[in-house]
Design an enzyme around this catalytic site. Structure first.
Site, PDB file in Angstrom:
ATOM      1  N   LYS A   1      98.935  57.744  58.013  1.00 42.43           N
ATOM      2  CA  LYS A   1     100.078  57.569  57.113  1.00 42.43           C
ATOM      3  C   LYS A   1      99.845  58.319  55.796  1.00 42.43           C
ATOM      4  O   LYS A   1     100.780  58.897  55.229  1.00 42.43           O
ATOM      5  CB  LYS A   1     100.306  56.079  56.863  1.00 42.43           C
TER       6      LYS A   1
ATOM      7  N   GLU B   1      97.841  48.155  66.386  1.00 46.61           N
ATOM      8  CA  GLU B   1      98.056  49.230  67.346  1.00 46.61           C
ATOM      9  C   GLU B   1      97.556  48.775  68.719  1.00 46.61           C
ATOM     10  O   GLU B   1      96.789  47.804  68.822  1.00 46.61           O
ATOM     11  CB  GLU B   1      97.280  50.482  66.911  1.00 46.61           C
TER      12      GLU B   1
HETATM   13  P1  NDP Z   1     103.236  48.858  72.430  1.00 49.37           P
HETATM   14  O1  NDP Z   1     101.883  49.118  72.973  1.00 49.37           O
HETATM   15  O2  NDP Z   1     103.681  47.459  72.231  1.00 49.37           O
HETATM   16  O3  NDP Z   1     104.332  49.562  73.376  1.00 49.37           O
HETATM   17  C1  NDP Z   1     104.150  50.834  73.923  1.00 49.37           C
HETATM   18  C2  NDP Z   1     105.208  51.035  75.014  1.00 49.37           C
HETATM   19  O4  NDP Z   1     105.081  52.343  75.531  1.00 49.37           O
HETATM   20  C3  NDP Z   1     105.061  50.080  76.196  1.00 49.37           C
HETATM   21  O5  NDP Z   1     106.335  49.677  76.646  1.00 49.37           O
HETATM   22  C4  NDP Z   1     104.354  50.921  77.244  1.00 49.37           C
HETATM   23  O6  NDP Z   1     104.662  50.541  78.568  1.00 49.37           O
HETATM   24  C5  NDP Z   1     104.938  52.291  76.949  1.00 49.37           C
HETATM   25  N1  NDP Z   1     104.063  53.390  77.339  1.00 49.37           N
HETATM   26  C6  NDP Z   1     102.842  53.672  76.851  1.00 49.37           C
HETATM   27  N2  NDP Z   1     102.343  54.779  77.445  1.00 49.37           N
HETATM   28  C7  NDP Z   1     103.298  55.194  78.325  1.00 49.37           C
HETATM   29  C8  NDP Z   1     103.385  56.262  79.236  1.00 49.37           C
HETATM   30  N3  NDP Z   1     102.405  57.162  79.377  1.00 49.37           N
HETATM   31  N4  NDP Z   1     104.506  56.381  79.988  1.00 49.37           N
HETATM   32  C9  NDP Z   1     105.512  55.482  79.867  1.00 49.37           C
HETATM   33  N5  NDP Z   1     105.487  54.456  79.002  1.00 49.37           N
HETATM   34  C10 NDP Z   1     104.396  54.312  78.246  1.00 49.37           C
HETATM   35  O7  NDP Z   1     103.338  49.694  71.085  1.00 49.37           O
HETATM   36  P2  NDP Z   1     104.227  49.380  69.794  1.00 49.37           P
HETATM   37  O8  NDP Z   1     105.596  49.080  70.203  1.00 49.37           O
HETATM   38  O9  NDP Z   1     103.501  48.443  68.912  1.00 49.37           O
HETATM   39  O10 NDP Z   1     104.160  50.802  69.052  1.00 49.37           O
HETATM   40  C11 NDP Z   1     104.939  51.893  69.501  1.00 49.37           C
HETATM   41  C12 NDP Z   1     104.820  53.021  68.480  1.00 49.37           C
HETATM   42  O11 NDP Z   1     105.298  52.560  67.238  1.00 49.37           O
HETATM   43  C13 NDP Z   1     103.384  53.504  68.233  1.00 49.37           C
HETATM   44  O12 NDP Z   1     103.401  54.877  67.940  1.00 49.37           O
HETATM   45  C14 NDP Z   1     102.982  52.721  66.987  1.00 49.37           C
HETATM   46  O13 NDP Z   1     101.985  53.374  66.249  1.00 49.37           O
HETATM   47  C15 NDP Z   1     104.296  52.720  66.242  1.00 49.37           C
HETATM   48  N6  NDP Z   1     104.460  51.652  65.271  1.00 49.37           N
HETATM   49  C16 NDP Z   1     104.215  50.356  65.632  1.00 49.37           C
HETATM   50  C17 NDP Z   1     104.400  49.350  64.717  1.00 49.37           C
HETATM   51  C18 NDP Z   1     104.130  47.928  65.040  1.00 49.37           C
HETATM   52  O14 NDP Z   1     104.181  47.108  64.123  1.00 49.37           O
HETATM   53  N7  NDP Z   1     103.847  47.575  66.287  1.00 49.37           N
HETATM   54  C19 NDP Z   1     104.870  49.638  63.341  1.00 49.37           C
HETATM   55  C20 NDP Z   1     105.111  51.041  63.079  1.00 49.37           C
HETATM   56  C21 NDP Z   1     104.915  52.001  64.017  1.00 49.37           C
HETATM   57  P3  NDP Z   1     104.283  49.064  79.118  1.00 49.37           P
HETATM   58  O15 NDP Z   1     105.186  48.113  78.362  1.00 49.37           O
HETATM   59  O16 NDP Z   1     104.603  49.125  80.559  1.00 49.37           O
HETATM   60  O17 NDP Z   1     102.842  48.870  78.798  1.00 49.37           O
HETATM   61  N1  HSE Z   2      99.372  48.881  63.234  1.00 54.40           N
HETATM   62  C1  HSE Z   2     100.201  49.221  62.149  1.00 54.40           C
HETATM   63  C2  HSE Z   2      99.928  48.288  60.991  1.00 54.40           C
HETATM   64  C3  HSE Z   2     101.640  49.118  62.539  1.00 54.40           C
HETATM   65  O1  HSE Z   2      99.243  47.271  61.192  1.00 54.40           O
HETATM   66  O2  HSE Z   2     100.380  48.575  59.891  1.00 54.40           O
HETATM   67  C4  HSE Z   2     102.587  49.628  61.475  1.00 54.40           C
HETATM   68  O3  HSE Z   2     102.481  51.010  61.357  1.00 54.40           O
END
Ligand code: NDP
Ligand code: HSE
Length: 441
Positions: free
Chosen positions: A210, A195
């Protein structure tokens, strides 16, 4: 010859977040545009992409002209909002607003669903829109839909599994290669598993979120994050991993939700903790960031779900599945499943459960100590299954010390708690080093 592309007005899609998951979702929307159009019956048109840093290079698949740092602007006029920014606010307000405007929502945000899913479910209901969240649990693995839809006619007893990729990656690296906790976590972060704040992973909060989602779906009961007993992996030491190995076991962070029946009343237990599993258990061989989940249902029996639980592309697969589903419903009509909470079961606290434990103690190495420890456990009704003792090197002049590793049979959590209090205040016990539950036996 392929069919001509459907002649339907495009569906307007706002994507909130273009990070690890968002960037992969946008890549597939762009590179598989025609296939998605055929599957949906209409083209998807991304009309806004919300990020915080407008200057960052996001590769060829993220159209810079659509970037905005004002997510409220991005969701205006959207038919579907895909939320991949994470966190509680502003995600919560934006999704409620989007649904109030009639948009369907796809989200991977387990933290938000576990904390305030009720507000989202109610908004979806009130506005007659869809709320889908397959990616919120176990990354690429289809698990939410099987529980919510395929098993809707069955009676689920228990869901048990590894649902956090980061912690599985860390524990697996510590076990197999002897990597340090910090090095393994750094690699998990680089690979996009963790995360934004990896505390949520290592302290078990992500797995607990979860578990709350799984329990709500499996038991038709509102279960929130605060109902889940949660312990992370920060206290697991290389000595614990070695002790597990010596006993033919491996340590995994488990999420367990189950029905517990007592005196004719059914309640729900939801818990997350590191546990020792026998090497022969199917979950013991789940490596790296893979997830695996067992579902036990009355008619279906045992089902096992296995696959990539984290990372951009695997998670994007689950998000896109939801996106296609809600988009199809916008084109052809109909709604996905609503919240089901009719059973309204109570929550059973952890201290009412019976578990087996591994307890590691540092003790004075002198006659009678082992007998005292065994006597204390026995006075609380706790029976020992195995015991291992080794001498701990002591500095010159210090009293001789030993480390005792004890595995117990099942006992009440509250009994072990009291026994540990007694051991802690006993002069012979110099320290309680670890307490880890034993599952799967
Ligand atoms: P990241 O931190 O990689 O990406 C988050 C994105 O959201 C970035 O592009 C960020 O902008 C943007 N963002 C955050 N806050 C704001 C805001 N206030 N306004 C506009 N844009 C914003 O996260 P992930 O992609 O890893 O995760 C995204 C979601 O998916 C989360 O809820 C996570 O729990 C869930 N998830 C993630 C998994 C994983 O393996 N990574 C697996 C399953 C679920 P910027 O790029 O400019 O920083
Ligand atoms: N941070 C989470 C993990 C992403 O490691 O499983 C998938 O929900």
């Amino acid at each position: 010859m392929t069919d001509p592309l459907p002649d339907h007005a495009p569906l307007r899609v706002a994507v909130l977040g273009a990070g690890t998951v968002g960037a992969d979702v946008l890549r597939v929307i762009r590179t598989s545009a025609d296939a998605l159009t055929h599957r949906i019956g209409a083209p998807l048109e991304v009309t806004g992409i919300a990020v915080t840093d407008l200057a960052r290079d996001r590769g060829e698949h993220v159209d810079r002209r659509l970037l905005t740092d004002d997510p409220a602007l991005a969701i205006r006029d959207a038919d579907i909002v895909v939320e991949l920014m994470g966190g509680i606010e502003p995600a919560r307000t934006l999704l409620l607003e989007a649904m109030a405007h009639g948009a369907s929502v796809v989200t991977a945000n387990k933290a938000l669903l576990a904390k305030d899913g009720v507000a989202l479910y109610e908004a979806a209901d009130a506005n007659g829109v869809d709320l889908h969240f397959e990616a919120a649990v176990a990354g690429a693995i289809p698990l939410v839909r099987p529980i919510r839809e395929s098993l809707a006619g069955d009676h689920i007893q228990k869901v048990l599994g590894i649902v956090n990729g980061t912690t599985n990656y860390v524990l697996d690296a510590m076990t197999r290669t002897g990597a340090s906790f910090d090095d393994a976590l750094a690699t998990a972060k680089e690979l996009g598993y963790a995360e934004a704040d990896p505390t949520a992973d290592i302290e078990g909060h992500d797995a607990a979120a979860k578990a709350a989602i799984l329990a709500s779906l499996a038991f038709h009961t509102r279960v929130s994050l605060s109902d889940v007993h949660c312990e992370g992996i920060t206290t697991v030491t290389p000595e614990d991993i070695a002790a597990a190995g010596r006993m033919g076991r491996v340590i995994k962070l488990l999420s367990i939700v189950e029905r517990v029946e007592e005196e004719g009343t059914e309640r729900v237990s939801a818990r997350v903790y590191p546990a020792m599993l026998p090497d022969s258990h199917p979950l013991a061989s789940v490596s790296e960031a893979y997830n695996a989940v067992f579902v036990e249902a009355d008619a279906a029996g045992s089902l096992m779900f296995y696959g990539q639980g984290a990372g951009g592309a695997p998670t994007a697969s689950a998000v896109l599945g939801d996106l296609v589903t809600v988009a199809r419903q916008r084109v052809h009509g109909g709604f996905g499943p609503r919240e089901s909470r009719y059973a309204d079961l109570g929550i059973i606290p952890l201290d009412g459960l019976r578990n087996a434990f591994y307890v590691s103690l540092t003790v004075q190495d002198k006659p009678g100590v082992l007998a005292e420890v065994a006597g204390t456990l026995s006075s609380h009704g706790i029976s020992i299954s195995t015991i291992h003792q080794e001498t701990v090197p002591a500095a010159e002049g210090d009293p001789e010390r030993a480390r005792i590793g004890i595995a117990t049979y099942r006992a009440l959590e509250s009994a072990l708690e009291s026994a540990l209090d007694d051991l802690d205040s006993s002069g012979a016990v110099l320290g309680i080093d670890s307490v880890i539950r034993i599952e799967g036996e």
